[in-house]
Design an enzyme around this catalytic site. Structure first.
Site, PDB file in Angstrom:
ATOM      1  N   GLU A  40       0.862  -1.197   0.000  1.00 46.78           N
ATOM      2  CA  GLU A  40       0.000   0.000   0.000  1.00 46.78           C
ATOM      3  C   GLU A  40       0.896   1.245   0.000  1.00 46.78           C
ATOM      4  OE1 GLU A  40      -1.545   0.938   3.944  1.00 46.78           O
ATOM      5  OE2 GLU A  40      -3.477   1.514   3.088  1.00 46.78           O
ATOM      6  N   ASN A  57      -7.051   6.231  -1.522  1.00 48.30           N
ATOM      7  CA  ASN A  57      -5.964   5.288  -1.269  1.00 48.30           C
ATOM      8  C   ASN A  57      -6.225   4.128  -2.238  1.00 48.30           C
ATOM      9  OD1 ASN A  57      -4.097   3.498  -0.266  1.00 48.30           O
ATOM     10  ND2 ASN A  57      -4.582   3.888   1.884  1.00 48.30           N
ATOM     11  N   LYS A  89      -9.564   2.037  -1.656  1.00 48.70           N
ATOM     12  CA  LYS A  89      -9.713   1.439  -0.314  1.00 48.70           C
ATOM     13  C   LYS A  89     -11.062   1.776   0.315  1.00 48.70           C
ATOM     14  CE  LYS A  89      -6.989   1.130   4.000  1.00 48.70           C
ATOM     15  NZ  LYS A  89      -5.713   1.576   4.623  1.00 48.70           N
ATOM     16  N   GLU A  98      -6.025   8.719   7.773  1.00 52.72           N
ATOM     17  CA  GLU A  98      -6.570   8.263   6.472  1.00 52.72           C
ATOM     18  C   GLU A  98      -7.963   8.836   6.215  1.00 52.72           C
ATOM     19  OE1 GLU A  98      -5.884   4.435   4.690  1.00 52.72           O
ATOM     20  OE2 GLU A  98      -4.767   3.829   6.470  1.00 52.72           O
ATOM     21  N   CYS A 126      -4.676  -2.970   3.082  1.00 54.04           N
ATOM     22  CA  CYS A 126      -4.362  -2.863   4.507  1.00 54.04           C
ATOM     23  C   CYS A 126      -5.515  -3.162   5.456  1.00 54.04           C
ATOM     24  CB  CYS A 126      -3.737  -1.507   4.809  1.00 54.04           C
ATOM     25  SG  CYS A 126      -2.887  -1.545   6.398  1.00 54.04           S
ATOM     26  N   ASN A 181       0.403  -1.105   5.377  1.00 50.94           N
ATOM     27  CA  ASN A 181       1.330  -0.326   6.216  1.00 50.94           C
ATOM     28  C   ASN A 181       0.791  -0.415   7.627  1.00 50.94           C
ATOM     29  OD1 ASN A 181       3.284   1.811   4.680  1.00 50.94           O
ATOM     30  ND2 ASN A 181       1.467   1.406   3.448  1.00 50.94           N
TER      31      ASN A 181
HETATM   32  N1  CDV Z   1      -2.797   1.450   6.692  1.00 55.45           N
HETATM   33  C1  CDV Z   1      -3.702   0.816   7.489  1.00 55.45           C
HETATM   34  O1  CDV Z   1      -4.837   0.601   7.104  1.00 55.45           O
HETATM   35  N2  CDV Z   1      -3.277   0.515   8.727  1.00 55.45           N
HETATM   36  C2  CDV Z   1      -4.135  -0.035   9.738  1.00 55.45           C
HETATM   37  C3  CDV Z   1      -3.645   0.503  11.073  1.00 55.45           C
HETATM   38  C4  CDV Z   1      -4.485   1.646  11.505  1.00 55.45           C
HETATM   39  C5  CDV Z   1      -3.619  -0.479  12.174  1.00 55.45           C
HETATM   40  C6  CDV Z   1      -4.179  -1.548   9.699  1.00 55.45           C
HETATM   41  O2  CDV Z   1      -5.273  -2.098   9.823  1.00 55.45           O
HETATM   42  O3  CDV Z   1      -3.138  -2.201   9.606  1.00 55.45           O
END
Ligand code: CDV
Length: 317
Positions: free
Chosen positions: A47, A110, A127, A146, A171, A196
């Site tokens: 990501e 995103n 996303k 975000e 993510c 991430n």
């Molecule tokens: N980039 C993300 O979506 N990170 C989230 C953080 C907030 C924990 C994740 O679910 O990994």
């Protein structure tokens, strides 16, 4: 029957704010070339793979913020990725921040794209599950803005490509069973997912020790319960003082991890994935047509938050 696709999960080590796009793209190109040399047809990047994870900062200067977004894809600096993919005959999934103007209004997402072995874009995903917060929260060790920097996407689509049915997520999407099931209902055979994830979760530090366990738990469950491959790819290591989990891995429809990265730097995990392995799960335990009961699942789409039944007053005997 077997339908093999050789896939490289292309983990990236940290990207610092001072790293230029060209320097970052060189690292992606090195992954593409190495994956090609190892016989892969598809490379999955993380990501926001073209920048540092900028939602960790609250920024007010629009020019400073917009520098993190891609205004066109391919654009002048990213075109080399597409040209190299076409030259090598290798496809890729790429996460990045997208800035697009529609009817005179700017929209920021995103986003991830899937690019074919001919270097052409096959599909785009925006996303859906944006975690974190929309306002500056100075009490946090770092921000997770975000909800401030992106609009949510609206759908989970799949595409016929690479000899199978391919899906994308990003993510936080991986923590939601709905992500996998909506694609599972479209016959998905491989879900590509970049992430991430900081080790430290400011609102719930008691979860920090479990961050890797939860990472694997959700992706392995999503793979098994939908009879699909899942390729989960991290941006890892210490990025701008924020420690990110690694844990990049490729998961079979059995739910088993078949390849994984062992460092927190730039590293490939490679697996020869048989898309026909999905069939034995999709046609037995998770034969949706035969076993699902959508009539019992109405709340899934009609209600967002959890509401427990009201306490019932017990009348004295
Ligand atoms: N980039 C993300 O979506 N990170 C989230 C953080 C907030 C924990 C994740 O679910 O990994």
């Amino acid at each position: 029957m077997s339908r093999f696709i050789n896939v490289a999960a292309a983990q990236l080590g940290p990207i610092q704010r001072s790293d230029t796009r060209s320097e970052i793209i060189e690292r992606l190109l090195a992954h593409l070339r190495q994956a090609h040399a190892m016989g892969c047809q598809l490379v999955v990047f993380p990501e926001l793979a073209l920048t540092t994870f900028f939602p960790r900062w609250y920024m007010e200067d629009p020019e400073e913020v917009d520098a993190f977004y891609e205004k066109e894809m391919p654009g002048p600096t990213t075109r080399v990725l597409f040209d190299t993919a076409a030259k090598l005959g290798i496809g890729f999934y790429l996460g990045y921040a997208e800035l697009t103007v529609e009817n005179g209004r700017a929209h920021r997402y995103n986003t991830s794209i899937l690019v074919g072995q001919d270097g052409k874009i096959i599909g785009k995903y925006r996303k859906v599950h944006l975690p974190g917060h929309a306002e500056h929260e100075p009490w946090r060790a770092f921000q997770h803005l975000e909800k401030h920097y992106f609009e949510p996407g609206q759908s989970f689509d799949v595409w016929r490509a690479f000899g199978g049915v391919m899906g994308m997520a990003l993510c936080n999407d991986r923590r939601w069973s709905e992500t996998y099931r909506v694609m599972g209902l479209q016959g998905v055979e491989m879900i590509m997912l970049g992430y991430n994830t900081p080790v430290h979760n400011p609102p719930a530090p008691e979860h920090d020790d479990l961050s890797m366990f939860h990472n694997q738990l959700v992706m392995q469950a999503g793979a098994y319960q939908n009879g699909t491959w899942v390729v989960g790819v991290a941006k890892a290591g210490e990025e701008e003082g924020c420690e990110m989990i690694g844990g990049t891995c490729i998961i079979a429809p059995s739910g088993e991890i078949v390849a994984a990265c062992s460092t927190k730097g730039d590293e490939l995990a490679i697996a020869r994935c048989d898309l026909d392995l999905c069939h034995s799960y999709k046609s037995t335990t998770f034969n949706f047509e035969r076993h699902r009961r959508p009539e019992a699942y109405g709340l899934i789409t009609s209600r967002r938050g959890a509401i427990a039944p009201a306490d019932v007053e017990m009348s004295p005997a």
